[in-house]
Scaffold this motif. Sequence first.
Motif, PDB file in Angstrom:
ATOM      1  N   ASP A 125     -11.307   2.663   0.261  1.00 29.75           N
ATOM      2  CA  ASP A 125     -11.709   1.848  -0.598  1.00 29.75           C
ATOM      3  C   ASP A 125     -11.987   1.389  -1.890  1.00 29.75           C
ATOM      4  O   ASP A 125     -12.114   0.516  -2.844  1.00 29.75           O
ATOM      5  CB  ASP A 125     -12.934   1.016   0.684  1.00 29.75           C
ATOM      6  N   ARG A 126     -12.414   2.721  -2.552  1.00 30.21           N
ATOM      7  CA  ARG A 126     -12.278   3.223  -3.945  1.00 30.21           C
ATOM      8  C   ARG A 126     -11.478   2.345  -5.141  1.00 30.21           C
ATOM      9  O   ARG A 126     -10.171   2.101  -4.791  1.00 30.21           O
ATOM     10  CB  ARG A 126     -12.566   4.454  -4.234  1.00 30.21           C
ATOM     11  N   GLU A 127     -11.840   2.378  -5.932  1.00 28.35           N
ATOM     12  CA  GLU A 127     -10.816   1.482  -7.096  1.00 28.35           C
ATOM     13  C   GLU A 127      -9.335   2.285  -7.489  1.00 28.35           C
ATOM     14  O   GLU A 127      -8.699   2.072  -7.088  1.00 28.35           O
ATOM     15  CB  GLU A 127     -11.462   1.170  -8.855  1.00 28.35           C
ATOM     16  N   ARG A 128      -9.945   3.437  -7.645  1.00 23.63           N
ATOM     17  CA  ARG A 128      -8.987   4.507  -7.650  1.00 23.63           C
ATOM     18  C   ARG A 128      -8.410   4.778  -6.065  1.00 23.63           C
ATOM     19  O   ARG A 128      -9.488   5.776  -5.680  1.00 23.63           O
ATOM     20  CB  ARG A 128      -9.258   6.036  -8.638  1.00 23.63           C
ATOM     21  N   ARG A 170      -1.916   2.125   2.864  1.00 20.85           N
ATOM     22  CA  ARG A 170      -2.197   1.211   1.754  1.00 20.85           C
ATOM     23  C   ARG A 170      -1.300   2.294   0.576  1.00 20.85           C
ATOM     24  O   ARG A 170      -0.896   2.583  -0.551  1.00 20.85           O
ATOM     25  CB  ARG A 170      -3.929   2.362   2.158  1.00 20.85           C
TER      26      ARG A 170
END
Lengths: 335, 335
Positions: free
Chosen positions: B98-101, B123
Motif C-alpha cells: 500500500d505504500r505510495e511507491r 497490483r
Amino acid sequence: MSDRLANSPFAKRFGLTTPIALAPMALASGGELAAACAKAGALGLIGGGYGDPGWTQREYGIAAQALSTQPEAAAQLGCGFITWRMKEDRSALDYVLDRERPPAAIMLSFGDPSELARDIVARGVPLICQIQTMAQLPQAVDAGASVIVGQGVEAGGHGMKSAQGRSTFTFVPEIADWLAAHAPHVDLLAAGGVADGRGLAAAMTLGADGALIGSRLWATQESLAADAAIAEAVQAGGDDTARSGVFDILREKNWPAEYDFRALRNALHRKWENRLDELRADPEAAIADYKAGVAAQDYSRAHVTVGEGTGLISENASATQVIEAITYQAGNFFR
Amino acid sequence: MSDRLANSPFAKRFGLTTPIALAPMALASGGELAAACAKAGALGLIGGGYGDPGWTQREYGIAAQALSTQPEAAAQLGCGFITWRMKEDRSALDYVLDRERPPAAIMLSFGDPSELARDIVARGVPLICQIQTMAQLPQAVDAGASVIVGQGVEAGGHGMKSAQGRSTFTFVPEIADWLAAHAPHVDLLAAGGVADGRGLAAAMTLGADGALIGSRLWATQESLAADAAIAEAVQAGGDDTARSGVFDILREKNWPAEYDFRALRNALHRKWENRLDELRADPEAAIADYKAGVAAQDYSRAHVTVGEGTGLISENASATQVIEAITYQAGNFFR
C-alpha cells in the motif's frame, strides 16, 4: 577443444585431453567403461570398491586388453578403492600395484589414507584422495595426495551423511583456498553433481581443476549398471534421490557410521527410511524382499545408485559421447 | 563491469548493475542493509520474515529515507516474507503493497504462494518465489512468479530439510532446463552457498541469471546481525554449520515439518541435535539457557545464522565492498 580444459593442471598431470576422471564406482566402473573413458581422453578409474581381487583382476584385464594397442590411453588407467575395506584385505590393491605397467593413479576414499598411502607413494604411483569434509583435507595432503577429490553430499552412492557432509558448491572453493595457501602443487577435482558441461565449467569456476564424474558415466552403455536400472535413472528427477543407510543394511555392508548412501528413493527405501533402527534390529524379511527385487530387476526394491545429478541425465549414451559432450559444452564457457 | 553481469535478464528486469539480490533475512536484512545493496546496484530485499508490521514499517522507512535522493536506487527496494506466516497475518505485506511507491518486488518463500500471489501480481508488483524442490516449481510459475529462487540446503537459516532438499549445484541447472522448456520469460537466481565472485559466476554457468546472497551480506557492517555474531562466522569454516530443528524449538517457532534451520553448530546445538524429541517434550530449561545466551551474546548458546558459505567469509566488510568485490571477481570469469 578448449585450451582451458586441456591445460588444467589435472589434465596435464595425467596427459589427458579433458579434465575428467571416471568415478571408480564399485560394480559399475568396470574395465570396459574405464577403457572407454581413457580412450576419450579422461582418467579411467576402475571401481575396485570392496576389494574382491578376482573382480579387480578381471576388469583390469579387460581394460588393459581394450587399450593394448593404444599406449597413451593405457597410461590413463587407474583404480579406486574403499580405504576402510583395504585395511581389512588389500590384496586387490596389491594386485594393481604389482602389475608390470603401474596404474596411472590409485584413488582412496572413506577412511584415513595414511598407512596405505605410504606404499602407493613409495612406488611413485600418483595418489588421489577423496574427502568429504575440510577436516579430512590436511591428512590427505600429508599422506601424499597429488589430487584431492572434494565429494559433496549430492553425489550418488556412498558419501558423508548430510548432517556432517558438505555440498559441492561451497566445498570446492573452500578446498581450493586451503590448497592455494598450503599445498599449491596438489590438484583438485569436484565430485557430486557434475553431470554436464555446465557442471564441469562451474566446478572449474569454483576453483577445481576438473571433475570426478559418477552418475552421468554410470548411465552409459559401457557401464556395468543394468540397462533397466539406467532407464529408471533417466526417467528420474533430482528430487527423486535420498541419502540413508537403508541399502547398506539391505546389502549387509558394514560401513562406518559417518557414511551413508544416496540412490533413487524407491518404494523399498520409502518403506524403511524412517525406521532404520527397526530395520537393523530385524532385517531378514526386508533383505529377502530386496534380494528378490535385485534378482527380478525390480527397481521398486533394488537400488539404483545415482546422485542428484540424475535430473540432468536424459539418455543412456556411450561414455565416449558423454565425455565429448561434456567437454564441448564446458569448453564453450571458456572461449 | 562485465556486460554479462549487467545484461543478465534479472539485472535488466530490475535496472540493476549487478545480478545480485540481498536475501530477505528476517531480523538481519533491515533498511540500512537493503539500502546499501540498492545503492551498490543490487536488489535490496528487506527481511519482512515473520511479519511484524512495526518492524517492517520501521525498516522500510529507514531504507526509503536513505534512498530519498536517489530515485534509481529507491526503485531497487523490495521486501520478502515467509509465506505460511503471511497466511496467518498479512498486515506487513499489505503495508508494503500500500505504500505510495510500490516495492520493486515481493519475495515469498516457504509455502504455497498461490493465494498471496494473486494480490501481488494484480497490483503489477513483480513476484519472486523461492523454492526448495523441483516439485514446487510449476506452482510458483503458475502463481505468476517473474523470478524463481532455487535454494539449496547449503543455505543458512530456514530451508528444506536435507532429506528432501536439493543442493545448489544440481538444483540450478535442473530448474534452468525446466524454465527454458516451460517458462522462458521467468528469471532464475541461485541461493545457498554463493559467497564470492566464483560462486556468482558458477551459478550463472549452471544456468542462473544471478544469485540471492544471504550469509555474505549478513556478515556486513550494515546488517542487523550483532558484530560478535559476525565475528564467530568469520572464524568458522564451512564444516562448522548444521541443519536441524534445534533453534526453532528454542525460539518457539512453529515451522512446518518439512523445513529446518542451518546455523553454526555451537555447543547448545551439539547438546540437542540428536535429542530433538526430548527437547520438544521438555524445552523449558533449554529455552532459558538459549535466551540467557542471546542476552549475553554468548554464541556457544545463541544461534549464528549462516550457511556453508561461511567458510568463504574472512572479514566483516561493508555491503558496498562485498557487492563490488563479488561483481568484480565474477566479471573476470566472463571477460
